[in-house]
Design a protein around this motif. Sequence first.
Motif, PDB file in Angstrom:
ATOM      1  N   TRP A 191      34.286  16.831  27.538  1.00 18.03           N
ATOM      2  CA  TRP A 191      33.165  17.610  26.969  1.00 18.03           C
ATOM      3  C   TRP A 191      33.543  19.083  26.880  1.00 18.03           C
ATOM      4  N   ALA A 192      34.063  19.635  27.969  1.00 15.71           N
ATOM      5  CA  ALA A 192      34.400  21.059  27.992  1.00 15.71           C
ATOM      6  C   ALA A 192      35.505  21.375  26.998  1.00 15.71           C
ATOM      7  N   GLN A 193      36.521  20.516  26.899  1.00 16.75           N
ATOM      8  CA  GLN A 193      37.618  20.769  25.979  1.00 16.75           C
ATOM      9  C   GLN A 193      37.149  20.740  24.522  1.00 16.75           C
ATOM     10  N   VAL A 194      36.219  19.852  24.220  1.00 20.76           N
ATOM     11  CA  VAL A 194      35.664  19.799  22.862  1.00 20.76           C
ATOM     12  C   VAL A 194      34.794  21.020  22.596  1.00 20.76           C
ATOM     13  N   ALA A 195      33.984  21.393  23.578  1.00 24.05           N
ATOM     14  CA  ALA A 195      32.996  22.453  23.369  1.00 24.05           C
ATOM     15  C   ALA A 195      33.633  23.805  23.072  1.00 24.05           C
ATOM     16  N   TRP A 196      34.648  24.195  23.871  1.00 26.13           N
ATOM     17  CA  TRP A 196      35.213  25.530  23.621  1.00 26.13           C
ATOM     18  C   TRP A 196      36.003  25.552  22.319  1.00 26.13           C
ATOM     19  N   ARG A 197      36.655  24.446  21.966  1.00 26.52           N
ATOM     20  CA  ARG A 197      37.383  24.404  20.697  1.00 26.52           C
ATOM     21  C   ARG A 197      36.425  24.514  19.501  1.00 26.52           C
ATOM     22  N   SER A 198      35.335  23.782  19.549  1.00 28.96           N
ATOM     23  CA  SER A 198      34.375  23.811  18.440  1.00 28.96           C
ATOM     24  C   SER A 198      33.791  25.211  18.253  1.00 28.96           C
ATOM     25  N   ALA A 199      33.433  25.850  19.362  1.00 28.78           N
ATOM     26  CA  ALA A 199      32.846  27.185  19.270  1.00 28.78           C
ATOM     27  C   ALA A 199      33.856  28.198  18.734  1.00 28.78           C
ATOM     28  N   ARG A 200      35.060  28.201  19.290  1.00 30.56           N
ATOM     29  CA  ARG A 200      36.048  29.189  18.846  1.00 30.56           C
ATOM     30  C   ARG A 200      36.467  28.946  17.398  1.00 30.56           C
ATOM     31  N   ALA A 201      36.529  27.686  16.982  1.00 33.67           N
ATOM     32  CA  ALA A 201      36.894  27.376  15.599  1.00 33.67           C
ATOM     33  C   ALA A 201      35.931  28.044  14.620  1.00 33.67           C
ATOM     34  N   LYS A 202      34.641  27.988  14.904  1.00 34.21           N
ATOM     35  CA  LYS A 202      33.658  28.588  14.002  1.00 34.21           C
ATOM     36  C   LYS A 202      33.789  30.110  13.962  1.00 34.21           C
ATOM     37  N   LEU A 238      36.594  31.832  14.485  1.00 33.89           N
ATOM     38  CA  LEU A 238      37.804  32.139  13.715  1.00 33.89           C
ATOM     39  C   LEU A 238      37.567  31.944  12.225  1.00 33.89           C
ATOM     40  N   ALA A 239      36.861  30.897  11.863  1.00 31.98           N
ATOM     41  CA  ALA A 239      36.581  30.650  10.443  1.00 31.98           C
ATOM     42  C   ALA A 239      35.747  31.774   9.849  1.00 31.98           C
ATOM     43  N   GLN A 240      34.803  32.272  10.617  1.00 30.42           N
ATOM     44  CA  GLN A 240      33.967  33.378  10.155  1.00 30.42           C
ATOM     45  C   GLN A 240      34.800  34.616   9.864  1.00 30.42           C
ATOM     46  N   ARG A 241      35.908  34.774  10.584  1.00 30.50           N
ATOM     47  CA  ARG A 241      36.797  35.923  10.385  1.00 30.50           C
ATOM     48  C   ARG A 241      37.854  35.656   9.308  1.00 30.50           C
ATOM     49  N   GLY A 242      37.883  34.439   8.785  1.00 30.15           N
ATOM     50  CA  GLY A 242      38.865  34.106   7.761  1.00 30.15           C
ATOM     51  C   GLY A 242      40.175  33.583   8.282  1.00 30.15           C
ATOM     52  N   VAL A 243      40.253  33.304   9.592  1.00 31.56           N
ATOM     53  CA  VAL A 243      41.473  32.744  10.180  1.00 31.56           C
ATOM     54  C   VAL A 243      41.358  31.223  10.064  1.00 31.56           C
ATOM     55  N   LEU A 244      41.491  30.723   8.857  1.00 32.57           N
ATOM     56  CA  LEU A 244      41.062  29.365   8.556  1.00 32.57           C
ATOM     57  C   LEU A 244      42.001  28.290   9.092  1.00 32.57           C
ATOM     58  N   ALA A 245      43.296  28.532   9.054  1.00 28.83           N
ATOM     59  CA  ALA A 245      44.241  27.508   9.524  1.00 28.83           C
ATOM     60  C   ALA A 245      44.053  27.233  11.012  1.00 28.83           C
ATOM     61  N   ASP A 246      43.976  28.296  11.797  1.00 30.42           N
ATOM     62  CA  ASP A 246      43.774  28.128  13.237  1.00 30.42           C
ATOM     63  C   ASP A 246      42.404  27.517  13.525  1.00 30.42           C
ATOM     64  N   ALA A 247      41.412  27.933  12.765  1.00 30.85           N
ATOM     65  CA  ALA A 247      40.065  27.406  12.949  1.00 30.85           C
ATOM     66  C   ALA A 247      40.024  25.903  12.697  1.00 30.85           C
ATOM     67  N   VAL A 294      33.581  25.019   9.479  1.00 32.77           N
ATOM     68  CA  VAL A 294      34.911  25.594   9.252  1.00 32.77           C
ATOM     69  C   VAL A 294      35.384  25.301   7.834  1.00 32.77           C
ATOM     70  N   LEU A 295      35.216  24.070   7.386  1.00 31.31           N
ATOM     71  CA  LEU A 295      35.646  23.697   6.034  1.00 31.31           C
ATOM     72  C   LEU A 295      34.844  24.445   4.975  1.00 31.31           C
ATOM     73  N   LEU A 296      33.577  24.655   5.217  1.00 27.87           N
ATOM     74  CA  LEU A 296      32.760  25.410   4.268  1.00 27.87           C
ATOM     75  C   LEU A 296      33.237  26.849   4.141  1.00 27.87           C
ATOM     76  N   ALA A 297      33.712  27.404   5.266  1.00 28.97           N
ATOM     77  CA  ALA A 297      34.220  28.776   5.215  1.00 28.97           C
ATOM     78  C   ALA A 297      35.414  28.888   4.276  1.00 28.97           C
ATOM     79  N   GLY A 298      36.129  27.784   4.082  1.00 31.35           N
ATOM     80  CA  GLY A 298      37.243  27.750   3.133  1.00 31.35           C
ATOM     81  C   GLY A 298      36.845  27.201   1.779  1.00 31.35           C
TER      82      GLY A 298
END
Length: 329
Positions: free
Chosen positions: A230-241, A243-252, A282-286
């Motif tokens: 749960w924790a591993q999924v949660a922090w990845r999902s949050a940080r991905a969004k 990064l996507a908001q900043r335009g760092v799409l590949a990492d997101a 994330v995909l929508l940001a791209g």
Amino acid sequence: MQLLVEREMSHADSLRQVEGAIATLEQAGDDAALARAWWVVGEMAWLRCEFAAAEEGMTRSLAHAERAGAPREVLRARTFLALAAVDGPRPVPEALLRCREILDQATGDPVLEANVGYAMASAEAMQGRFDEARELAARSAAIYEEIGMPFSLATWSHWPGTVELLAGDLEAAEQIFRSGYETLVSLGEKLNLSSIAISLAETLYLQGRADEAEQLTMVSEEASSQEDVWAQVAWRSARAKILAQRGVLADAEMLAREAVELIAEKDVLNMRGHALISLAEVLLAGNRVEEASECAAEGVRLYEAKENVVAAEKARAIVAPGRLTTGAA
């Protein structure tokens, strides 16, 4: 026989040790030790986000604890059986019924009432019954305060905070999560810190406070066990969004897809839905609308299977109306 599981062991090694001990404990008729052993089996399944298996282990733990007359183990097992009902694959109405059954079996236990009440508050909020949810949460908080359990108020703050997130009151959610987070930090407690930190991060992200949110994803990552799915999924999902908001799409996208993959085969429907909706954002940001729509549709389907009406409705709003086609679960 005393049950000892070394913290340095992997969860897989711990599980093998405990399962190997259970046969010996059964021959000895040691119900108290069996209650602890089956609790560990259930806890390991819990950390893997395998809630049906967790319920089985905790049900066995409860039976042995009751025979042993071990009130601490009874309270723990009953509490987590209620949480597993709310967090696991059971539809919300069935989960609420299970929680009420657990409470009926243990009338007069204020701590159990508070623990289960928080879980029930989250479930009521999933179906849009926010007045009932807030009443349950307030009652649980009052019990903890009355009997002097500030640590429980902090560690359980995920539940009332989730009520406010589902209700759309981000300020109230932030206040609850931040209070829990600050208490845990002041105590140097890390076991529950990862989940509260990421709940606060998600709330700040929704408020447009990406820098603060990102820092909290780092706190959550550092505090998380590698085997806590749960924790591993949660922090990845949050940080991905973020990064996507900043335009760092590949990492997101990499982080968001890692989160989806980690949770894909598990029976925790809400978290699977959350990971998919995060990937859709994330995909929508791209500007990958078609792929985002597919992810969001699957997320909605999982929320519908859980009968989490509010989350399903929020998920539908992620992409343009009319683009989602959902089917039966």
